[in-house]
Design an enzyme around this catalytic site. Structure first.
Site, PDB file in Angstrom:
ATOM      1  N   ASP A 354       0.852  -1.175   0.000  1.00  0.00           N
ATOM      2  CA  ASP A 354       0.000   0.000   0.000  1.00  0.00           C
ATOM      3  C   ASP A 354       0.894   1.234   0.000  1.00  0.00           C
ATOM      4  O   ASP A 354       2.073   1.160   0.368  1.00  0.00           O
ATOM      5  CB  ASP A 354      -0.896  -0.023   1.240  1.00  0.00           C
ATOM      6  CG  ASP A 354      -1.877   1.125   1.267  1.00  0.00           C
ATOM      7  OD1 ASP A 354      -2.401   1.481   0.201  1.00  0.00           O
ATOM      8  OD2 ASP A 354      -2.110   1.679   2.356  1.00  0.00           O
ATOM      9  N   ASP A 672      -2.029  -1.129   5.752  1.00  0.00           N
ATOM     10  CA  ASP A 672      -2.475  -0.711   7.081  1.00  0.00           C
ATOM     11  C   ASP A 672      -3.979  -0.501   7.158  1.00  0.00           C
ATOM     12  O   ASP A 672      -4.549  -0.538   8.236  1.00  0.00           O
ATOM     13  CB  ASP A 672      -1.764   0.578   7.514  1.00  0.00           C
ATOM     14  CG  ASP A 672      -1.976   1.724   6.523  1.00  0.00           C
ATOM     15  OD1 ASP A 672      -2.635   1.508   5.496  1.00  0.00           O
ATOM     16  OD2 ASP A 672      -1.465   2.826   6.784  1.00  0.00           O
ATOM     17  N   ASP A 676      -7.035  -3.322   2.945  1.00  0.00           N
ATOM     18  CA  ASP A 676      -5.927  -4.227   2.630  1.00  0.00           C
ATOM     19  C   ASP A 676      -6.134  -5.629   3.194  1.00  0.00           C
ATOM     20  O   ASP A 676      -5.446  -6.570   2.791  1.00  0.00           O
ATOM     21  CB  ASP A 676      -4.613  -3.676   3.222  1.00  0.00           C
ATOM     22  CG  ASP A 676      -4.226  -2.340   2.628  1.00  0.00           C
ATOM     23  OD1 ASP A 676      -4.437  -2.162   1.417  1.00  0.00           O
ATOM     24  OD2 ASP A 676      -3.723  -1.483   3.373  1.00  0.00           O
TER      25      ASP A 676
END
Length: 952
Positions: A354, A672, A676
């Site tokens: 990410d 985070d 995700d």
């Protein structure tokens, strides 16, 4: 005061409703049976809470202790050992159950030790994960019975009216009723790094999650402004709940190490059965077994050989080595939740990360200030107010490079831009124990940080007092502040906002200390500057001002937002973490591909990826919409060539991970946000952020970063590779040493007449070169200690200088099997030759009895395995290279020698293990014959290196 109207419980029906974002707020509140002015009554809220349940995500029930214990016995090698225990007990029972079944007891003890080690380490990991969780309980402010009250967010119900203010965590999905300059940070849900401006106006048509401006969602946070919203979904009915359900439908992948150990166990199981059957048949034929006693002896020999062939210490040693690796990772802020996941990162060929908060700091930073006289670059990243101002292009060091800011006119203009942005500002910059944080909108906070980097800016705005303001709204895209300077200076209206909205309101341009008309040519230059910054993935904000009379009041300030003097524009970006670029470079050196998967804008994503070295400048970014249009083949083709994905939804992340795995990659997924979590669970190893990560994400991950530092992942990759190398070392040692025992027994039975064993039998019905107790002793002395010491061997080669191993690459490949068989054969021959040297008859005439000769052979085999410890540290490098770097290894060798001396020379051990004392000549022969293992392997490695150099 009006009497609060009771809620209308009879109209409340807890059934799925149409998308509230495209319905008028009045219709939503009517359907929910609530008066937005007074909220629910306490009694009605309690009734709805009882009907709908608490506002919590469904969590997995804790695994009971008995299940955790049982899980430790699921390893195939453990099952193989339990079979060996059963066979040993059966033979012991056939022999009238006399004495203690030593073989069965010892093997069972090793199995139990392995279970205890695994259980303790996994409990430690769970404790570490729990320590990362926040200890504060989420609270929400709501209207109940016409009054504002604070309740636990878990007690929110549909129909509750949320009162939102800056800094609040949104406790449930809700439809906005009103919003004033309300900005919500939704990065944990959508991946968007900027706070989203909210508006209570109904949407004209259904929109993607990140564009539903009239909605707020559970798990997000209010960055600025105030608002009210009616709760439309709680618990598993929220957007976070949808993702949690998606998690339930994804299956966890077994790790490459688990797959490999399962394969090794199957191979060993079949090999053990085959060898034991062959030896028992040969022993029965050669020795002409006729009585039940002879048959039991042959069965005992088969069981002993099975015990010798199975590296019964392997599960325990594997657990210890993994535990040591896990502890080493934990010291570097990487908490591994499952032991077998520790090695997986070393096998990773792709790290899919990410962006927001992982690769970047999630701290908006002004990096460029562009004014009429040129451009200024500000160094430093994040909220720490440290850095300097440099001139870009003319006025700097020249030729477009950044250099010292010496142009006074450009400096004054930049000071006015940053000073104006700091005055038209509601954010605060706070230092706590050396750490800098912000309160309010991160974009506004960027002006406060930047002001400290340009000398004179903070002093210029000191003493200004705010007399009024016009807040930012989505329609206006502007914010203005009426300020009173210290002394007798004229009041000013300072305005900042979107350049395309601000510039049409400007009639003049600030150039140094003077103003000039903003004619068409100058206006075109200003617009080109904004366009250039936008093309470089900067978010742009313009700053302007005008003088106003001192009697100007806070009312009607919007009327003065015209005839402004344009000061300039700033370029703002969420900057990469400074250590990430080096980590990406190290990953690429190790053959690991780094990919960015984010919900942010494609231009921003490619800019950050380019800055970090993930892709070359100008590389293509693929959006979630484009991914949705691809079939399976197109998706696989895209993932082979594209490393940046933007505007993706959770299902797109799953698609990417699945496509990479289908293409043979071992995928590590970092992130985070809640969005995700499904991909983290599906990936070979999911890596969650410990500080900014949501609880759903941490629950899904196999590893948690305590410092949210991407560079820690690369450290974990290195440690994972070291773990894999050490596993290969002790596997090479265990298997080759155990093969030496097998070859000794097998060849000793087949060649008993050749080496003189047959003639020295005496009263023994079945003659074997080693007794069952001696075989067990060899396993105890030489298997565990040296193998454990090799499990903590320091890194001998640069493990990051080679590509990751393929998912189909065997941990025990053909070359290792060749080495195992050849070393085992040398051990067996050396042992039998030693026995032959001291026995009458055979190839060499000796004069000792069977007990002494067998003791010499027994000692030779033990010492040969200790020499093999040095061989096994590398398949290709000489044993004399960095020979003394592992003190634990030499300690294990010394302990093995001392124990062997004891079993040979101590009287009560002689009785227990059927040994006899040896003189110096016997010991010299045993040491010399045992060392043949070392010299043989050194010759083999030398030939390999010569061929390798010749081939190169």
């Amino acid at each position: 005061m009006a009497t609060p109207q009771p809620s209308r419980p009879s109209s409340y029906v807890p059934l799925p409703a149409p998308d509230p974002s495209v319905r008028a707020a009045d219709d939503v509140t009517r359907d929910l049976g609530v008066d937005p002015a007074t909220g629910l009554t306490a009694a009605e809220a309690a009734r709805r809470l009882a009907a709908d349940g608490p506002n919590e995500l469904r969590s997995r029930p804790p695994v009971p202790l008995w299940r955790k214990v049982l899980d430790q016995f699921q390893d195939p090698l453990v099952a193989l050992l339990l079979v060996a225990v059963a066979i040993s007990l059966a033979v012991w029972w056939v022999e009238d159950a006399q004495g203690v079944p030593v073989d069965a007891v010892v093997i069972a003890a090793i199995v139990v030790l392995n279970a205890v080690l695994g259980l303790v380490q996994e409990n430690k990991a769970e404790s570490a994960v729990a320590a990362l969780r926040t200890m504060t309980e989420a609270m929400s402010t709501v209207l109940r019975d016409g009054r504002r009250v604070t309740v636990r967010s878990a007690e929110l119900v549909r129909g509750d009216v949320l009162v939102l203010a800056e800094g609040d965590a949104v406790g449930a999905d809700a439809r906005l009723l009103s919003a004033t300059a309300l900005r919500v940070q939704e990065s944990s849900l959508t991946g968007e790094s900027e706070a989203v401006l909210k508006d209570a106006a109904v949407l004209a048509a259904p929109a993607p999650l990140g564009d539903r401006f009239d909605m707020v969602y559970k798990g997000t946070a209010v960055a600025q402004g105030v608002g009210r919203a009616v709760v439309v979904a709680t618990g598993m009915s929220t957007q976070m709940g949808d993702i949690a359900r998606l998690l339930d439908s994804t299956e966890e992948e077994v790790t490459p190490l688990q797959r490999e150990i399962a394969h090794v166990s199957r191979v060993l199981g079949l090999t053990v059965i085959g060898i034991a059957v062959v030896v028992m048949v040969l022993a029965a034929v050669v020795n002409e077994v006729r009585t039940p006693a002879d048959l039991v002896t042959v069965l005992l020999l088969g069981v002993s050989l099975a015990v010798a062939a199975v590296p019964e210490g392997l599960p325990a040693i594997l657990s210890v080595v993994l535990a040591v690796g896990v502890q080493a990772m934990a010291r570097r802020n990487a908490v591994v939740k499952k032991l077998h996941s520790a090695e997986t990162l070393g096998s990773a060929s792709v790290i899919a990360s990410d962006k927001t908060g992982t690769l970047t700091k999630n701290e908006m930073t002004i990096q460029r200030v562009v004014t009429a006289s040129g451009e200024v670059m500000l160094t430093g990243v994040g909220y720490r107010p440290e850095g300097e101002a440099l001139a870009v292009g003319p006025g700097g060091s020249g030729d477009g490079d950044a250099g010292p800011l010496t142009d006074e006119r450009r400096t004054r203009e930049a000071v006015m831009v940053l000073g104006g942005g700091s005055l038209a500002n509601d954010a605060q910059l706070v230092e706590t124990d050396g750490a800098w944080t912000v309160q309010g909108d991160p974009t506004e906070a960027a002006f406060l940080v930047a002001a400290h980097k340009l000398a004179g800016t903070v002093d210029r705005v000191a003493g200004f007092e705010r007399r009024g303001e016009v807040p930012f709204t989505s329609e206006r895209k502007l914010m203005s502040a009426l300020v009173d300077p210290p002394g007798d200076g004229a009041w000013a209206l300072v305005t900042k906002g979107a350049p395309d909205v601000l510039l049409p309101r400007c009639t003049d341009l600030q150039v140094g200390d003077e103003t000039v008309p903003l004619d068409d040519e100058r206006r075109a230059v200003a617009l080109a500057q904004v366009e250039r910054l936008s093309g470089q993935a900067y978010r742009t904000l313009g700053v302007a001002y005008r003088r106003v009379p001192e009697d100007t009041g806070p009312e009607g300030l919007e009327e003065h937002e015209s005839d402004l003097v344009y000061l300039g524009v700033v370029g703002i970006i969420d900057p990469p973490r400074p250590e990430v670029a080096a980590a990406v470079a190290e990953a690429r050196r190790a053959g690991v591909r780094v990919m960015m998967i984010t919900g942010d804008h494609p231009v921003t994503a490619t800019r950050i990826a380019s800055d970090l070295g993930i892709v070359e400048p100008g590389a293509r970014a693929v959006t979630g919409t484009e991914l949705d249009a691809l079939d399976a083949a197109g998706l696989r083709e895209t993932t082979r060539g594209v490393s940046v994905y933007a505007r993706v939804a959770p299902q797109n992340k799953l698609q990417i991970v699945d496509a990479l795995q289908a293409d043979g990659h071992v995928v590590a997924m970092t992130g985070d946000g809640v969005n995700d979590a499904p991909a983290l669970k599906t990936a070979d190893i999911g890596v969650a952020m410990g500080i900014t990560g949501t609880e759903v994400t941490k629950e899904s991950a196999k590893m948690i970063l305590g410092d949210d530092n991407f560079a820690t992942i690369v450290v974990a990759v290195r440690q994972g590779r070291i773990i894999f190398d050490n596993i290969k070392k002790f596997l090479r040692y265990l298997l080759s040493s155990n093969m030496g025992e097998v070859c000794t027994v097998l060849l000793g039975v087949v060649l008993a007449g050749v080496v003189g064993l047959e003639g020295a039998a005496g009263g023994e019905a079945v003659v074997v070169p080693l007794l069952a107790t001696q075989i067990l002793w060899i396993n105890l002395v030489t298997d565990s200690g040296p193998a454990l010491a090799m499990g903590v061997d320091p890194e001998t080669d640069d493990v990051m200088a080679r590509p990751p191993r393929g998912p189909n690459e065997r941990i025990i490949d053909g070359r290792m099997w060749t080495g195992v068989l050849s070393i085992g054969l040398v051990m067996g021959v050396a042992t039998l030759l030693t026995i032959d040297i001291f026995l009458p008859g055979g190839l060499v005439e000796g004069g000792d009895d069977l007990t002494v000769a067998r003791t010499a052979g027994f000692t030779t085999l033990v010492l040969a395995q200790l020499f093999n410890v040095l061989n096994s540290r590398s398949e290709t490098t000489s044993a004399f290279h960095r020979m003394f770097v592992n003190r634990w290894l030499w300690g294990a060798i010394a302990l093995g020698v001392l124990l062997q001396v004891a079993v040979v020379e101590v009287p009560f051990l002689q009785v227990a293990f059927g040994t006899a004392g040896l003189d110096l000549a016997h010991w010299a022969v045993a040491v010399g014959m045992a060392s043949s293992v070392l010299w043989f392997d050194e010759l083999r490695k030398l030939v390999w290196r010569w061929r390798h150099r010749a081939g190169a």
